[in-house]
Design a protein around this motif. Structure first.
Motif, short mmCIF file in Angstrom:
data_model
loop_
_atom_site.label_atom_id
_atom_site.label_comp_id
_atom_site.label_asym_id
_atom_site.label_seq_id
_atom_site.Cartn_x
_atom_site.Cartn_y
_atom_site.Cartn_z
N ARG A 1 -0.08 -7.80 5.18
CA ARG A 1 -1.44 -7.56 5.71
C ARG A 1 -1.58 -8.19 7.10
O ARG A 1 -0.61 -8.43 7.79
N GLY B 1 -1.89 -2.50 -6.43
CA GLY B 1 -1.02 -3.52 -5.85
C GLY B 1 -1.04 -4.79 -6.68
O GLY B 1 -2.11 -5.24 -7.10
N LEU C 1 1.07 1.05 -7.52
CA LEU C 1 1.72 2.35 -7.34
C LEU C 1 3.14 2.14 -6.84
O LEU C 1 3.33 1.30 -5.96
N HIS D 1 8.68 5.85 -0.10
CA HIS D 1 7.77 5.78 -1.25
C HIS D 1 7.93 7.11 -1.96
O HIS D 1 7.42 8.13 -1.52
N THR E 1 -0.48 6.43 -1.48
CA THR E 1 -0.82 5.06 -1.88
C THR E 1 -1.75 4.43 -0.84
O THR E 1 -2.25 5.13 0.04
N ASN F 1 1.97 -0.54 6.54
CA ASN F 1 0.76 0.23 6.21
C ASN F 1 -0.51 -0.57 6.48
O ASN F 1 -1.36 -0.75 5.62
C1 NCD Z 1 0.73 -1.06 -1.84
C2 NCD Z 1 -0.36 -1.66 -0.96
O1 NCD Z 1 -1.36 -2.13 -1.51
O2 NCD Z 1 -0.21 -1.67 0.26
N1 NCD Z 1 0.24 -0.90 -3.17
C3 NCD Z 1 0.97 -0.81 -4.30
O3 NCD Z 1 0.40 -0.57 -5.37
N2 NCD Z 1 2.26 -1.00 -4.31
C4 NCD Z 1 1.23 0.20 -1.25
C5 NCD Z 1 2.53 0.68 -1.84
O4 NCD Z 1 3.57 0.04 -1.64
O5 NCD Z 1 2.54 1.71 -2.51
#
Ligand code: NCD
Ligand code: ZN
Length: 351
Positions: free
Chosen positions: A17, A271, A226, A143, A113, A41
């Motif tokens: 983040r 996540g 995910l 992904h 996602t 992302n």
């Molecule tokens: C991830 C995220 O929150 O950025 N979430 C997750 O469930 N893994 C995005 C991802 O890696 O798919």
């Protein structure tokens, strides 16, 4: 056996983040890992080498207080990635390869996602970028889920292999690919049996939990991620792959922090936050099948070998010491709930 010493591991799939959230979580990964492949992302996504360079500097800034507080955090190296879009130019791929700090490019199917809206709409749209990656050896991180609303969410990974991944690998046989956070026996078998340069990361949560964890005594949003947790047969296949000793499988936590309020919500974010206790969770998974001896290969050797980076030389030690995962942790002005909060773990990273 009461201690377990490993070459210092790396995390080959991590969400750090930005801003307050970054400052809250970066130390947790730096304590455990020497390096991490940092997902791009963000909002907006990290689509250029210039963005990646600026993000890398913000990560290192955020790390400084963590290092001051805990010497174990010193020396952490963020390995940057670019977010592939339909408009990524082959020149950007060349700049990435030459940068020395961008180590891969991430393909999110658009809409798959969190923060993937700017992702790839079709493989045809990214042909020029994939050609440049194949030529330069820069890995593509995938992904691997289709986004078609008509495909059951539990089937999206298996369908992706047949309809997207396999055709793409026929077109780009020398493209170096990491199939990220695999969750199915189909994916584990596909990677184990493939010829050519393909590997996979596996999360700790997909090794430890099957989909019933989402509904144990009620809705459990902290187990929602995910790709979603699958049936027990898939968990067993992943555990088999991770502990097989095959160099195609390595550690990627997919630690994906979201504030408590956004997880415990009418439309909760996907996540699992596993950075603070990642190695302890992986140790539990490997120990469950009597395979702690294979943890070092998976956590510390196979990843750098695939990425053509040097193996780490320092070591970390885990001790057998029961402890309880905290209920929540600070997360800027908010709180975050680590996966398996309130549960006991048998191993603990020593300081
Ligand atoms: C991830 C995220 O929150 O950025 N979430 C997750 O469930 N893994 C995005 C991802 O890696 O798919
Ligand atoms: Zn992820």
């Amino acid at each position: 056996m009461d201690t377990l010493t490993l070459i210092r591991p790396d995390d080959w799939h991590l969400h750090l983040r930005d801003d307050d959230a970054l400052r809250a979580v970066v130390g947790a990964s730096a304590r455990q890992f020497a390096r991490a492949i940092v997902m791009p992302n963000l909002k907006p996504p990290v689509t250029t080498v210039a963005h990646a360079q600026a993000y890398r500097a913000r990560i290192l800034d955020a790390l400084a207080p963590a290092v001051a507080a805990d010497p174990l955090c010193a020396g952490f190296e963020p390995l940057m990635t670019l977010y592939l879009t339909d408009r990524t130019a082959p020149d950007e791929i060349k700049r990435a390869r030459d940068s020395g700090f961008v180590h891969a490019v991430k393909l999110y199917p658009a809409g798959a996602t969190t923060n993937s809206d700017a992702g790839v709409t079709s493989i045809a749209a990214v042909r020029p970028a994939l050609e440049a990656m194949q030529a330069s050896g820069l890995p593509l991180l995938i992904h691997g889920e289709v986004t078609d609303a008509h495909i059951d969410v539990f089937d999206r990974e298996a369908v992706f292999i047949e309809t997207v991944l396999e055709p793409m690998r026929r077109d780009f046989p020398d493209l170096r690919i990491v199939f990220e956070h695999i969750t199915t026996k189909e994916a584990a078998q596909y990677v184990a049996q493939a010829s050519g340069p393909i590997a996979a990361t596996i999360t700790a949560h997909h090794l430890l939990y099957e989909r019933n964890a989402l509904f144990k005594g009620g809705m459990r949003p902290h187990w929602y991620c995910l790709p979603i947790l699958k049936r027990e047969t898939h968990r067993r296949a992943l555990l088999e792959a991770a502990t097989s000793g095959s160099p195609r499988f390595f550690l990627g936590t997919d630690s994906a922090p979201h504030a408590k309020d956004l997880k415990e919500h009418a439309c909760g974010c996907a996540g699992c936050y596993t950075a603070p206790h990642a190695l302890e969770l992986y140790a539990a998974a490997f120990e469950s099948v009597g395979r702690l001896d294979r943890l070092e290969g998976f956590a510390s050797l196979h990843g750098p070998d695939f990425y053509r980076l040097p193996r780490n030389t320092s070591r970390v030690t885990l001790r057998r010491q029961s402890w309880t995962v905290p209920d929540s942790l600070p997360f800027g002005a908010e709180r975050i709930v680590p996966l398996a909060s309130g549960e006991a773990l048998a191993w603990r990273l020593s300081s």
